[in-house]
Design a protein around this motif. Sequence first.
Motif, PDB file in Angstrom:
ATOM      1  N   ARG A  12       0.858  -1.179   0.000  1.00  0.00           N
ATOM      2  CA  ARG A  12       0.000   0.000   0.000  1.00  0.00           C
ATOM      3  C   ARG A  12       0.894   1.228   0.000  1.00  0.00           C
ATOM      4  O   ARG A  12       1.991   1.222   0.566  1.00  0.00           O
ATOM      5  CB  ARG A  12      -0.965   0.011   1.173  1.00  0.00           C
ATOM      6  N   ASP A  36      -4.579   3.019   1.280  1.00  0.00           N
ATOM      7  CA  ASP A  36      -3.769   3.188   0.081  1.00  0.00           C
ATOM      8  C   ASP A  36      -4.132   4.480  -0.641  1.00  0.00           C
ATOM      9  O   ASP A  36      -5.323   4.730  -0.913  1.00  0.00           O
ATOM     10  CB  ASP A  36      -3.993   2.004  -0.862  1.00  0.00           C
ATOM     11  N   THR A 169      -0.840  -3.639  -6.122  1.00  0.00           N
ATOM     12  CA  THR A 169      -1.494  -3.927  -4.851  1.00  0.00           C
ATOM     13  C   THR A 169      -1.007  -5.269  -4.333  1.00  0.00           C
ATOM     14  O   THR A 169      -0.719  -5.421  -3.141  1.00  0.00           O
ATOM     15  CB  THR A 169      -3.021  -3.960  -5.026  1.00  0.00           C
TER      16      THR A 169
END
Length: 252
Positions: A12, A36, A169
């Motif tokens: 993140r 994030d 991610t």
Amino acid sequence: MDPVGTVAQLWRSPVKSFQGEQVERLEIATGGALGDRTLAVVDPAARKVLSAKRWPDLLHGSARRQGDDVVLTLPDGSEHLASDPGVHAALSAWLDHEVRLEAPPAEGVYPMEMHTGMSDEDTPLFDWPGPPGTWVDLADAHWLTTASLRAIAGEHPEGDWDVRRFRPTALIEASEDGFVEDAWVEVALGPVRSNVLMPTPRCSMPSRAQPGLARDKAIGTTIRDHHDNNLGLYASITEGGTVTVGDTVHAA
């Protein structure tokens, strides 16, 4: 869906374009991963958000979550809490430009400047608005596999294909070789389910210098020339949950 691998890494980035933090588990919901890109450096006069696509120095800062706050570390080693009113002056002095650290605007969007050639930093700039209410570039999540990294690295073996260049991610340890994710239309990481929106188009950022990684324009041109300028997948989250490193990944 069939098992296709396991979650190898989770990332993140609390501040857009800063170095992020690698975590063992990550809550992901519609709209993106919790914590994030909740903040970004903005030019309030121009009403634009700064991105390393245009402001490469941002990659030399880092950010990590600390409870409900975010700690920013600048290249000189100084640390600043996002909640500290002095953070704006510190960022402005570092970048030699009047900026502020802000959450996404409640109304409208702040566009960021990008190169028209995506992976070519010598092309003209244009404004990319991004989705409203967030600082992500386009999608809730970005999935990338170790298989595709190995495949593209084979086209430029002298390059350093560190995953940090690509800011996913999740990095997925794939059970097959090649650009395996190109065929996926649905992906589940543990309890989290997603629909694939599109391959991830690459901009100038992977070629940028950042801590421990040299500037290498061939990173971008290799992706452009050997894989249609795409690497990884953009996805929308259809069912949220907490993903943990080691979770099984399924795809269809």
